[in-house]
Design an enzyme around this catalytic site. Structure first.
Site, mmCIF file in Angstrom:
data_model
loop_
_atom_site.group_PDB
_atom_site.id
_atom_site.type_symbol
_atom_site.label_atom_id
_atom_site.label_comp_id
_atom_site.label_asym_id
_atom_site.label_seq_id
_atom_site.Cartn_x
_atom_site.Cartn_y
_atom_site.Cartn_z
ATOM 1 N NE ARG A 130 -5.535 9.630 3.396
ATOM 2 C CZ ARG A 130 -4.228 9.786 3.210
ATOM 3 N NH1 ARG A 130 -3.712 11.005 3.175
ATOM 4 N NH2 ARG A 130 -3.449 8.738 3.066
ATOM 5 C CE LYS A 156 -5.979 1.985 -0.484
ATOM 6 N NZ LYS A 156 -6.377 2.098 0.879
ATOM 7 C CE LYS A 202 -3.493 2.404 2.693
ATOM 8 N NZ LYS A 202 -4.501 2.290 3.747
HETATM 9 C C1 PBG Z 1 -7.348 3.181 5.791
HETATM 10 C C2 PBG Z 1 -7.605 3.129 4.328
HETATM 11 C C3 PBG Z 1 -7.448 4.125 3.348
HETATM 12 C C4 PBG Z 1 -7.944 3.593 2.152
HETATM 13 C C5 PBG Z 1 -8.351 2.302 2.430
HETATM 14 N N1 PBG Z 1 -8.117 2.030 3.764
HETATM 15 C C6 PBG Z 1 -6.981 5.521 3.450
HETATM 16 C C7 PBG Z 1 -5.590 5.827 3.771
HETATM 17 O O1 PBG Z 1 -4.739 4.943 3.956
HETATM 18 O O2 PBG Z 1 -5.332 7.000 3.900
HETATM 19 C C8 PBG Z 1 -8.019 4.311 0.832
HETATM 20 C C9 PBG Z 1 -9.103 3.837 -0.096
HETATM 21 C C10 PBG Z 1 -9.417 4.734 -1.233
HETATM 22 O O3 PBG Z 1 -8.786 5.784 -1.473
HETATM 23 O O4 PBG Z 1 -10.377 4.406 -1.955
HETATM 24 N N2 PBG Z 1 -6.040 3.147 6.194
#
Ligand code: PBG
Length: 327
Positions: free
Chosen positions: A208, A251, A198
């Site tokens: 967010r 991701k 990620k």
């Molecule tokens: C939580 C999380 C996030 C996303 C999925 N789980 C946000 C982040 O890490 O800031 C992002 C998903 C998206 O942008 O569709 N940690």
């Protein structure tokens, strides 16, 4: 004479020929539909930067999940917006937490629909970081203290009846910690889909807003990955698999198709790709202006993600795609 003997165009001449020779198939079986559940909410509220995506109340999220089930989508992925936040993110592992309530409600109505929980605390912490901080305004997230919180969160989700937990925090050792906690309490059958690679991406912006989870200070670059790195992603995936991850994720998806391809070639485990909020918002914004054909562009992007090597795709477009694929 210079006429070509090889004519690839022969196999493109009709739709039937193209169908027969197609190498990649996007199907509804590959889709995971993310859902935001908000405590104290009434009905649904659309997210401004994600047209067509809503925050649902516990009661109405059951209908949203039902729509996915009716379209044959195998799984939903839950994110919770709690009523209150604190420094430790304790709403994430509350027995009556928002994701726990939604899980029970959805499984009660649609037992065959797979319910996956995002296992992280950033939606529950007052500071918006994905773990426990060293000091009140110090953005350094304490790795090992966070592992306990994550394990407790996964356990409370399992107790609520979750089918799969998906840790998205990027702490070192979280998969092992979660696996141990689940196994010790009789949840050895609950798989872990880890957000293994990620990246610290600007494409999470709209999410967010949706999840009210932007860090209040600092950023996530000390725990999420640096976008230029590929070998590091493979190392992260290898570690998560060693620790017991059953499936792994890359991701975001679109700027990381090479990571998806490399992961597919290197590892046998099921591979997910997250077509994230910013990727969805770009398509929606251009389509709203009439600049792109949303249906064709979306199917082309998702097929590209599958062609790169993803077995499953998490996408906010899941309902629309399921409908388009039926026609
Ligand atoms: C939580 C999380 C996030 C996303 C999925 N789980 C946000 C982040 O890490 O800031 C992002 C998903 C998206 O942008 O569709 N940690």
């Amino acid at each position: 004479m210079g006429f070509p003997l090889q004519r690839p165009r022969r196999l493109r001449r009709t739709e039937s020929l193209r169908r027969l020779t197609r190498e990649t198939r996007l199907t509804v079986d590959q889709l995971i539909y993310p859902l935001f559940v908000a405590a104290g909410a009434d009905g649904r509220q659309e997210i401004a930067s994600m047209p067509g995506v809503h925050r649902w109340s516990v009661r109405s999220v059951v209908d949203a999940a039902g729509q996915a089930a009716d379209l044959g989508i195998p799984a939903v992925l839950l994110f919770g917006l709690p009523e209150w936040k604190d420094a430790a993110g304790s709403g994430a592992f509350a027995l009556d937490g928002i994701v726990q309530q939604a899980t029970q409600a959805i499984k009660g109505s649609f037992p065959d629909l797979l319910v996956i929980a995002d296992t992280c605390v950033c939606e529950y912490t007052s500071h918006g970081h994905c773990g426990v901080l060293s000091g009140a305004s110090d953005p350094d997230v304490r790795n090992d203290a966070t592992l306990e919180v994550l394990a407790g969160t996964a356990l409370s989700q399992a107790r609520a009846g979750i089918d799969v937990v998906a840790p998205s925090d990027m702490m070192d050792g979280r998969v092992g910690a979660i696996r141990r906690a689940l196994d010790e309490h009789g949840f050895e059958h609950v798989p872990i889909l880890s957000y293994a690679a990620k990246y610290a991406s600007a494409f999470y912006g709209p999410f967010r807003d949706a999840a009210d989870s932007a860090p209040q200070f600092g950023d996530r670059r000390t725990y999420q990955m640096d976008p230029p790195n590929l070998r590091e992603a493979l190392r992260e995936i290898a570690l998560d698999l060693e620790e017991g991850a059953d499936a792994v994720m890359v991701k975001p998806a679109l700027a990381y198709l090479d990571v998806i391809r490399a992961a597919r070639e290197r590892f046998d485990a099921p591979l997910a790709a997250y077509n994230v909020s910013g990727e969805y918002a770009m398509v929606k914004a251009a389509a709203a202006r009439g600049w792109l054909d949303e249906r064709r562009v979306t199917l082309e992007l998702l097929t590209g993600i599958v062609r790169a090597g993803a077995d499953m795709v998490i996408t906010y477009h899941a309902l629309e795609v399921a409908r388009w694929l039926r026609q």
